[in-house]
Design an enzyme around this catalytic site. Structure first.
Site, mmCIF file in Angstrom:
data_model
loop_
_atom_site.group_PDB
_atom_site.id
_atom_site.type_symbol
_atom_site.label_atom_id
_atom_site.label_comp_id
_atom_site.label_asym_id
_atom_site.label_seq_id
_atom_site.Cartn_x
_atom_site.Cartn_y
_atom_site.Cartn_z
ATOM 1 N N ASP A 177 -1.691 -6.262 -3.755
ATOM 2 C CA ASP A 177 -2.294 -6.978 -2.806
ATOM 3 C C ASP A 177 -2.316 -8.507 -2.526
ATOM 4 O O ASP A 177 -2.134 -8.916 -3.911
ATOM 5 C CB ASP A 177 -3.721 -6.608 -2.854
ATOM 6 C CG ASP A 177 -4.697 -6.908 -1.355
ATOM 7 O OD1 ASP A 177 -3.911 -7.033 -0.453
ATOM 8 O OD2 ASP A 177 -6.010 -7.082 -1.621
ATOM 9 N N ARG A 184 2.704 -14.145 7.767
ATOM 10 C CA ARG A 184 2.329 -13.116 6.802
ATOM 11 C C ARG A 184 3.349 -12.319 6.256
ATOM 12 O O ARG A 184 3.782 -12.025 4.937
ATOM 13 C CB ARG A 184 1.448 -12.090 7.479
ATOM 14 C CG ARG A 184 -0.226 -12.796 7.733
ATOM 15 C CD ARG A 184 -0.750 -11.607 8.205
ATOM 16 N NE ARG A 184 -0.824 -10.598 7.491
ATOM 17 C CZ ARG A 184 -1.489 -10.319 6.557
ATOM 18 N NH1 ARG A 184 -2.258 -11.056 6.220
ATOM 19 N NH2 ARG A 184 -1.581 -9.228 6.037
ATOM 20 N N HIS A 229 5.296 -10.349 2.386
ATOM 21 C CA HIS A 229 5.720 -9.139 2.263
ATOM 22 C C HIS A 229 7.254 -9.254 1.558
ATOM 23 O O HIS A 229 7.638 -8.471 0.547
ATOM 24 C CB HIS A 229 5.789 -8.234 3.481
ATOM 25 C CG HIS A 229 4.276 -8.094 3.962
ATOM 26 N ND1 HIS A 229 3.416 -7.757 3.102
ATOM 27 C CD2 HIS A 229 3.784 -8.095 5.016
ATOM 28 C CE1 HIS A 229 2.338 -7.444 3.936
ATOM 29 N NE2 HIS A 229 2.570 -7.753 5.143
ATOM 30 N N ARG A 258 -2.533 -2.372 11.398
ATOM 31 C CA ARG A 258 -1.983 -3.695 11.474
ATOM 32 C C ARG A 258 -1.313 -4.043 12.592
ATOM 33 O O ARG A 258 -0.841 -3.059 13.360
ATOM 34 C CB ARG A 258 -1.186 -3.898 10.215
ATOM 35 C CG ARG A 258 -1.845 -3.889 8.948
ATOM 36 C CD ARG A 258 -1.186 -4.451 7.698
ATOM 37 N NE ARG A 258 -2.167 -4.451 6.632
ATOM 38 C CZ ARG A 258 -2.109 -5.177 5.394
ATOM 39 N NH1 ARG A 258 -1.150 -6.156 5.451
ATOM 40 N NH2 ARG A 258 -3.116 -5.139 4.668
ATOM 41 N N LEU A 311 12.686 5.690 -16.331
ATOM 42 C CA LEU A 311 11.434 5.659 -15.521
ATOM 43 C C LEU A 311 11.429 6.322 -14.110
ATOM 44 O O LEU A 311 12.434 6.482 -13.609
ATOM 45 C CB LEU A 311 11.327 3.977 -15.274
ATOM 46 C CG LEU A 311 9.985 3.583 -14.447
ATOM 47 C CD1 LEU A 311 8.805 3.446 -15.199
ATOM 48 C CD2 LEU A 311 10.464 2.390 -13.921
#
Ligand code: FPP
Length: 225
Positions: A12, A25, A29, A64, A124
């Site tokens: 976040d 914004r 990201h 959003r 992984l």
């Protein structure tokens, strides 16, 4: 000493990171995607970490603005395309969780392609939570098994979930102290760590420090020491 075999992260703070820098914004990201890459590579090199599950797009994120959602979809697709050789080089298996049927055909194809091409990797496991919500995951699991079973056990339900593995360490960046519908079943006994650091600023050093603190915790799983 505890081992953080399964680490889950709520990434976040991308938007706030960008706004603090007077950027759009979506730039947050973009920066966040770079951190996903760094943290995944770090985890793939650790001998203790087996799984890394990252909250990339929630069932609620559709609310959003359209342009932000579209940007996230494009970012995800280019991230997966670019990362395929890196996954293969680092022996990382990609296993998405969530209901990806809501995505475009092209994104669904990329997701499936990366999943298939890394299915032989036995290092992984990196799971991206995509159109994921824990309540939706539990409901889908119940609906999958309800007609075949009269009595549903914990193991049956757990096995029908997208993510069948308990979380050891759950981290949330960005300052809020909530789970936001992430891995509610699997985090039943997870150790929770919250940091004010915004996701694009989160480093492998931060992760190492959290893991060090985690190893010292006495985990009792409801029993006595
Ligand atoms: C929260 O930041 C983050 C998300 C909505 C999803 C996480 C997405 C990324 C890390 C980037 C893309 C990921 C991949 C795997 C390519 P926010 O926008 O809620 O931040 P805010 O709380 O500051 O507004």
């Amino acid at each position: 000493m505890n081992k953080a075999k399964h680490i889950a992260i709520i990434m976040d703070g991308n938007g706030r990171w960008a706004e603090l820098k007077d950027k759009k914004r979506v730039k947050g990201h973009e920066a966040g995607a770079k951190v996903v890459k760094e943290i995944t590579t770090f985890c793939s090199q650790s001998k203790d970490i087996e799984r890394l599950t990252l909250y990339a797009f929630s069932t609620e994120n559709w609310k959003r603005p359209r342009l932000e959602v579209e940007f996230l979809m494009k970012l995800l697709e280019s991230y997966l395309r670019n990362e395929l050789p890196v996954y293969l080089k680092n022996n990382v298996r990609f296993e998405p969780i969530g209901d990806t049927r809501a995505f475009s055909k092209s994104l669904q194809k990329t997701i499936k392609d990366v999943q298939e091409k890394t299915s032989h990797c036995d290092g992984l496991v990196q799971s991206l939570a995509l159109n994921y919500g824990a309540q939706d995951e539990i409901l889908r699991a119940v609906n999958k098994i309800k007609d075949c079973e009269d009595f549903i056990t914990e193991a049956m339900l757990s096995n029908a979930l997208d993510c069948k593995h308990n979380v050891d360490l759950l981290i949330r960046t960005g300052g809020d102290h909530r789970l936001s519908n992430f891995l509610l079943w699997q985090a039943a006994y997870a150790e929770l760590f919250f940091t004010d650091t915004l996701w694009p600023d989160f480093t492998t050093d931060d992760l190492q420090k959290i893991i060090k603190d985690f190893t010292k915790i006495e985990r009792r799983f409801g029993g006595l020491k």
